[in-house]
Design a protein around this motif. Structure first.
Motif, short mmCIF file in Angstrom:
data_model
loop_
_atom_site.label_atom_id
_atom_site.label_comp_id
_atom_site.label_asym_id
_atom_site.label_seq_id
_atom_site.Cartn_x
_atom_site.Cartn_y
_atom_site.Cartn_z
N PHE A 1 0.83 -1.20 0.00
CA PHE A 1 0.00 0.00 0.00
C PHE A 1 0.86 1.24 0.00
CE2 PHE A 1 -4.33 -0.98 -0.03
CZ PHE A 1 -4.53 -2.18 0.61
N GLU A 2 0.49 2.18 -0.87
CA GLU A 2 1.14 3.48 -0.99
C GLU A 2 2.61 3.37 -1.41
OE1 GLU A 2 -0.66 6.43 2.04
OE2 GLU A 2 -0.57 4.50 3.08
N ALA A 3 3.03 2.19 -1.88
CA ALA A 3 4.43 2.02 -2.29
C ALA A 3 4.75 2.91 -3.48
CB ALA A 3 4.70 0.57 -2.64
N GLU B 1 0.23 -8.55 12.39
CA GLU B 1 -1.03 -8.69 13.11
C GLU B 1 -1.96 -9.69 12.46
OE1 GLU B 1 -2.63 -4.81 13.23
OE2 GLU B 1 -0.88 -3.91 14.19
N HIS B 2 -1.60 -10.17 11.27
CA HIS B 2 -2.53 -10.99 10.49
C HIS B 2 -2.42 -12.46 10.85
CE1 HIS B 2 -1.99 -7.55 7.44
NE2 HIS B 2 -2.87 -7.25 8.37
N GLN C 1 -10.19 -6.95 6.37
CA GLN C 1 -10.71 -5.77 7.08
C GLN C 1 -9.77 -4.58 6.94
OE1 GLN C 1 -13.60 -5.18 8.38
NE2 GLN C 1 -13.01 -3.12 9.04
N GLU C 2 -8.48 -4.84 7.03
CA GLU C 2 -7.49 -3.77 6.87
C GLU C 2 -7.60 -3.14 5.48
OE1 GLU C 2 -2.77 -3.37 5.94
OE2 GLU C 2 -3.44 -5.13 7.05
N ILE C 3 -7.73 -3.97 4.46
CA ILE C 3 -7.82 -3.45 3.09
C ILE C 3 -9.10 -2.66 2.92
CG2 ILE C 3 -7.96 -4.11 0.66
CD1 ILE C 3 -6.29 -6.62 1.57
N HIS C 4 -10.18 -3.15 3.51
CA HIS C 4 -11.45 -2.42 3.45
C HIS C 4 -11.26 -1.00 4.00
CE1 HIS C 4 -15.51 -1.21 4.78
NE2 HIS C 4 -15.93 -1.91 3.73
N GLN C 5 -10.56 -0.89 5.13
CA GLN C 5 -10.31 0.42 5.72
C GLN C 5 -9.42 1.28 4.83
OE1 GLN C 5 -8.67 -0.52 9.57
NE2 GLN C 5 -10.64 -1.19 10.42
N LYS C 6 -8.41 0.63 4.22
CA LYS C 6 -7.51 1.36 3.33
C LYS C 6 -8.24 1.89 2.10
CE LYS C 6 -3.25 1.01 5.10
NZ LYS C 6 -2.32 2.13 5.30
N VAL D 1 -5.17 -17.59 0.58
CA VAL D 1 -6.37 -16.81 0.85
C VAL D 1 -6.09 -15.86 2.02
CG1 VAL D 1 -8.79 -16.90 1.56
CG2 VAL D 1 -7.85 -18.68 0.06
N PRO D 2 -6.34 -14.56 1.85
CA PRO D 2 -6.07 -13.62 2.95
C PRO D 2 -7.00 -13.85 4.12
CG PRO D 2 -7.23 -12.53 1.16
CD PRO D 2 -6.87 -13.89 0.66
#
Length: 326
Positions: A119-121, A138-139, A255-260, A248-249
């Motif tokens: 993300f944001e790379a 954390e995953h 949830q993290e990606i949803h927030q991102k 599979v994530p």
């Protein structure tokens, strides 16, 4: 003096002889099969291992694939980091074949493998990588272990063909290998390479023009396969749902990606035809992001010399359509 009929007969016999003399060529995946097919056009037809909508990330060899490898004079593949399934069969079955590893071709631009979804790379370089790496701790342990195992020896992104200049570099390596193995048809291979380079240059210009209006719109991809397209054309990938498409994530990752997606105001989230589309629905639910599909390996496309061009056009047009809301 030869009569016209005799000249025609001689020409037909020469063509048949040239075709017969062509080596038996096997190619691993569709994008590089397309380049090999273009260079062999008029001389012979290479066989493809990963056919249809199958993915090299999850592919299992069939008996027919093993027979093709065993009878091959030449095998072209990206290398063990992309087609891990092919490493042992090549060692066991292709001992008499010339094996050409195209990720070793001269002149390639190689980009480092990005951990943790990147993300944001695009904007923050290694800073973004480190941030994601910390969050990844954390995953779910199973997801992390699976991704780490798959990529423990991978130092660069293996989707090299998504930069057209890399495609040209690989095409040179293909032409050189074929000409060395089959000198009788070297002139044909050289002429085909020249024609292919011209087509790729035209495709490159066309693709740049297609994506130009949406270059600054952020989007999320299913897995981090588009780095070369991203860097070459300046589009704005802000993250990926999974690093390894075969893993599979976990729920926390989703949830993290949803927030991102919400935080970064991603315009689109793209699925891939081989993998679970329901994840895209979960990630985009409750956001303003649209969904689309990108196909980095040509899963839905017909194999052959035109596939590479269809693949690049498909990515460009699908990006533009989703990002522009068309």
């Amino acid at each position: 003096m030869k009569t016209p009929a005799l000249l025609l007969t001689t020409s037909v016999l020469f063509s048949a002889s040239a075709a017969t003399a062509a080596p038996e060529v096997v190619v691993s995946i569709k994008p590089i099969h397309s380049l090999v097919a273009a260079i062999m056009e008029g001389v012979g037809e290479p066989k493809l291992i990963v056919e249809g909508a199958a993915s090299p990330h999850t592919f299992t060899m069939k008996p027919s694939n093993a027979r093709a490898v065993e009878s091959a004079d030449m095998v072209f593949w990206m290398g063990p980091d992309m087609e891990a399934f092919l490493k042992k069969p090549l060692e066991a079955l292709a001992s008499d074949a010339t094996v050409v590893e195209l990720d070793d071709a001269e002149g390639l631009t190689k980009l480092p493998f990005r951990e943790g979804g990147a993300f944001e790379a695009h904007d923050h370089g290694h800073e973004g990588h480190e941030h994601e790496g910390a969050e990844q701790g954390e995953h779910d342990h199973a997801e992390e272990a699976g991704e780490e195992h798959h990529h423990e020896h991978v130092t660069f992104d293996t989707h090299l063909w998504l930069d057209p200049m890399n495609a040209k570099a690989m095409a040179v390596a293909i032409e050189q290998a074929l000409a060395k193995a089959d000198p009788e048809n070297a002139e044909a291979y050289a002429a085909n390479l020249e024609a292919l380079n011209t087509r790729i240059d035209s495709l490159d210009k066309e693709t740049a023009e297609t994506v130009a209006p949406v270059k600054d719109k952020p989007f999320v991809v299913f897995h981090d396969a588009y780095q070369y397209f991203e860097q070459h054309y300046g589009v704005r990938v802000v993250g990926s749902i999974t690093v390894s498409p075969e893993v599979v994530p976990g729920a926390e990752r989703v949830q993290e990606i949803h927030q991102k997606v919400q935080e970064l105001e991603a315009t689109c989230v793209f699925a891939e035809p081989q993998f679970e589309p329901k994840l895209i629905q979960v990630v985009t639910e409750g956001t303003d992001a649209r969904s689309g599909t990108l196909d980095p390996e040509g899963a839905t496309l017909t194999e052959g010399p035109d596939l590479y061009f269809d693949l690049m056009r498909s990515i460009a047009t699908n990006l533009k359509a989703c990002l522009s809301g068309a």
